[in-house]
Design a protein around this motif. Structure first.
Motif, PDB file in Angstrom:
ATOM      1  N   GLU A 207       0.843  -1.202   0.000  1.00 23.30           N
ATOM      2  CA  GLU A 207       0.000   0.000   0.000  1.00 23.30           C
ATOM      3  C   GLU A 207       0.876   1.248   0.000  1.00 23.30           C
ATOM      4  O   GLU A 207       2.000   1.239   0.510  1.00 23.30           O
ATOM      5  CB  GLU A 207      -0.905   0.054   1.236  1.00 23.30           C
ATOM      6  CG  GLU A 207      -1.839  -1.113   1.419  1.00 23.30           C
ATOM      7  CD  GLU A 207      -1.378  -2.055   2.492  1.00 23.30           C
ATOM      8  OE1 GLU A 207      -2.234  -2.705   3.124  1.00 23.30           O
ATOM      9  OE2 GLU A 207      -0.167  -2.140   2.702  1.00 23.30           O
TER      10      GLU A 207
ATOM     11  N   CYS B  50      -2.682   0.077  -3.977  1.00 22.55           N
ATOM     12  CA  CYS B  50      -2.276  -1.247  -3.516  1.00 22.55           C
ATOM     13  C   CYS B  50      -1.707  -1.987  -4.718  1.00 22.55           C
ATOM     14  O   CYS B  50      -2.456  -2.394  -5.603  1.00 22.55           O
ATOM     15  CB  CYS B  50      -3.456  -2.000  -2.922  1.00 22.55           C
ATOM     16  SG  CYS B  50      -3.114  -3.740  -2.527  1.00 22.55           S
TER      17      CYS B  50
ATOM     18  N   TRP C  63     -10.399  -3.232   0.811  1.00 28.71           N
ATOM     19  CA  TRP C  63      -9.754  -2.264   1.703  1.00 28.71           C
ATOM     20  C   TRP C  63     -10.460  -2.336   3.060  1.00 28.71           C
ATOM     21  O   TRP C  63     -11.697  -2.319   3.122  1.00 28.71           O
ATOM     22  CB  TRP C  63      -9.857  -0.842   1.163  1.00 28.71           C
ATOM     23  CG  TRP C  63      -8.942  -0.536   0.021  1.00 28.71           C
ATOM     24  CD1 TRP C  63      -9.258  -0.545  -1.313  1.00 28.71           C
ATOM     25  CD2 TRP C  63      -7.572  -0.164   0.096  1.00 28.71           C
ATOM     26  NE1 TRP C  63      -8.165  -0.206  -2.067  1.00 28.71           N
ATOM     27  CE2 TRP C  63      -7.112   0.040  -1.220  1.00 28.71           C
ATOM     28  CE3 TRP C  63      -6.674   0.030   1.146  1.00 28.71           C
ATOM     29  CZ2 TRP C  63      -5.798   0.418  -1.520  1.00 28.71           C
ATOM     30  CZ3 TRP C  63      -5.370   0.412   0.861  1.00 28.71           C
ATOM     31  CH2 TRP C  63      -4.942   0.599  -0.463  1.00 28.71           C
TER      32      TRP C  63
ATOM     33  N   ARG D 188     -10.763  -4.126  13.167  1.00 27.80           N
ATOM     34  CA  ARG D 188     -10.611  -3.846  11.741  1.00 27.80           C
ATOM     35  C   ARG D 188     -11.979  -3.907  11.069  1.00 27.80           C
ATOM     36  O   ARG D 188     -12.750  -4.834  11.279  1.00 27.80           O
ATOM     37  CB  ARG D 188      -9.658  -4.864  11.129  1.00 27.80           C
ATOM     38  CG  ARG D 188      -9.208  -4.529   9.730  1.00 27.80           C
ATOM     39  CD  ARG D 188      -8.094  -5.457   9.290  1.00 27.80           C
ATOM     40  NE  ARG D 188      -6.903  -5.319  10.118  1.00 27.80           N
ATOM     41  CZ  ARG D 188      -5.755  -5.930   9.845  1.00 27.80           C
ATOM     42  NH1 ARG D 188      -5.637  -6.708   8.782  1.00 27.80           N
ATOM     43  NH2 ARG D 188      -4.724  -5.775  10.649  1.00 27.80           N
TER      44      ARG D 188
ATOM     45  N   TYR E  94      -5.703  -0.998   5.241  1.00 25.15           N
ATOM     46  CA  TYR E  94      -5.066  -2.212   4.767  1.00 25.15           C
ATOM     47  C   TYR E  94      -5.700  -2.679   3.468  1.00 25.15           C
ATOM     48  O   TYR E  94      -6.925  -2.672   3.330  1.00 25.15           O
ATOM     49  CB  TYR E  94      -5.216  -3.329   5.787  1.00 25.15           C
ATOM     50  CG  TYR E  94      -4.525  -3.085   7.098  1.00 25.15           C
ATOM     51  CD1 TYR E  94      -5.192  -2.474   8.146  1.00 25.15           C
ATOM     52  CD2 TYR E  94      -3.204  -3.470   7.289  1.00 25.15           C
ATOM     53  CE1 TYR E  94      -4.561  -2.249   9.364  1.00 25.15           C
ATOM     54  CE2 TYR E  94      -2.566  -3.260   8.503  1.00 25.15           C
ATOM     55  CZ  TYR E  94      -3.251  -2.640   9.533  1.00 25.15           C
ATOM     56  OH  TYR E  94      -2.624  -2.417  10.733  1.00 25.15           O
TER      57      TYR E  94
ATOM     58  N   TRP F 227      -2.652  -9.893   3.063  1.00 26.45           N
ATOM     59  CA  TRP F 227      -2.803  -8.534   3.568  1.00 26.45           C
ATOM     60  C   TRP F 227      -1.525  -7.735   3.330  1.00 26.45           C
ATOM     61  O   TRP F 227      -0.417  -8.282   3.373  1.00 26.45           O
ATOM     62  CB  TRP F 227      -3.081  -8.561   5.074  1.00 26.45           C
ATOM     63  CG  TRP F 227      -4.424  -9.143   5.392  1.00 26.45           C
ATOM     64  CD1 TRP F 227      -4.750 -10.469   5.487  1.00 26.45           C
ATOM     65  CD2 TRP F 227      -5.629  -8.423   5.619  1.00 26.45           C
ATOM     66  NE1 TRP F 227      -6.078 -10.608   5.766  1.00 26.45           N
ATOM     67  CE2 TRP F 227      -6.653  -9.371   5.865  1.00 26.45           C
ATOM     68  CE3 TRP F 227      -5.951  -7.067   5.651  1.00 26.45           C
ATOM     69  CZ2 TRP F 227      -7.967  -9.006   6.129  1.00 26.45           C
ATOM     70  CZ3 TRP F 227      -7.257  -6.696   5.919  1.00 26.45           C
ATOM     71  CH2 TRP F 227      -8.253  -7.662   6.158  1.00 26.45           C
TER      72      TRP F 227
ATOM     73  N   GLN G 102       0.852  -4.240   4.459  1.00 24.01           N
ATOM     74  CA  GLN G 102       1.405  -3.812   5.745  1.00 24.01           C
ATOM     75  C   GLN G 102       0.619  -2.662   6.360  1.00 24.01           C
ATOM     76  O   GLN G 102       0.800  -2.343   7.542  1.00 24.01           O
ATOM     77  CB  GLN G 102       2.875  -3.403   5.566  1.00 24.01           C
ATOM     78  CG  GLN G 102       3.108  -1.997   5.018  1.00 24.01           C
ATOM     79  CD  GLN G 102       2.791  -1.869   3.532  1.00 24.01           C
ATOM     80  OE1 GLN G 102       2.498  -2.857   2.845  1.00 24.01           O
ATOM     81  NE2 GLN G 102       2.868  -0.648   3.029  1.00 24.01           N
ATOM     82  N   GLY G 103      -0.224  -2.016   5.563  1.00 22.80           N
ATOM     83  CA  GLY G 103      -1.034  -0.912   6.064  1.00 22.80           C
ATOM     84  C   GLY G 103      -0.403   0.442   5.801  1.00 22.80           C
ATOM     85  O   GLY G 103       0.823   0.579   5.701  1.00 22.80           O
TER      86      GLY G 103
END
Length: 125
Positions: A6, A22, A36, A45, A95, A115, A117-118
């Protein structure tokens, strides 16, 4: 091996815009669902938006409908989240996630196998 990276987070004033990206690699994503999610401090989350890579069907949480737009670029293997009219309550780590199984509810985080890493998004009032 699937990798999701991301980018695009940052600090913005309320009412402003940001575009998250992303970049996906490692597989052919034509049958995947890309999502997302976001997580604010001390909270679970939550689903934000999703897109089916096969036909570009899109899904949104009620809290972001009309303000956020999810899209994809086949050539770049990249999914975007355009965020407009941002509010302080949009502040969170965002994320990117990938689900190889197109069946089921796209809003469920446990469906997603991969996923990123954010990236931090902070909206000041």
């Amino acid at each position: 091996q699937v990798q999701l990276v991301e980018s695009g987070g940052g600090l913005v004033q309320a009412g402003g815009s940001l575009r998250l990206s992303c970049a996906a690699s490692g597989r052919t994503f034509s049958s995947y669902v890309m999502g997302w999610f976001r997580q604010a401090p001390g909270k679970e989350r939550r689903f934000v938006a999703a897109i089916r890579w096969s036909d570009s069907s899109t899904y949104y949480a009620d809290s972001v409908k009309g303000r956020f737009t999810i899209s994809r670029d086949n050539a770049k293997n990249t999914v975007y989240l355009q965020m407009n009219s941002l509010k302080p309550e949009d502040t969170a780590v965002y994320y990117c996630a990938a689900d190889p199984d197109p069946r089921g509810l796209v809003q469920l985080s446990h469906k997603y196998d991969y996923w990123g890493q954010g990236t931090q998004v902070t909206v000041s009032s």
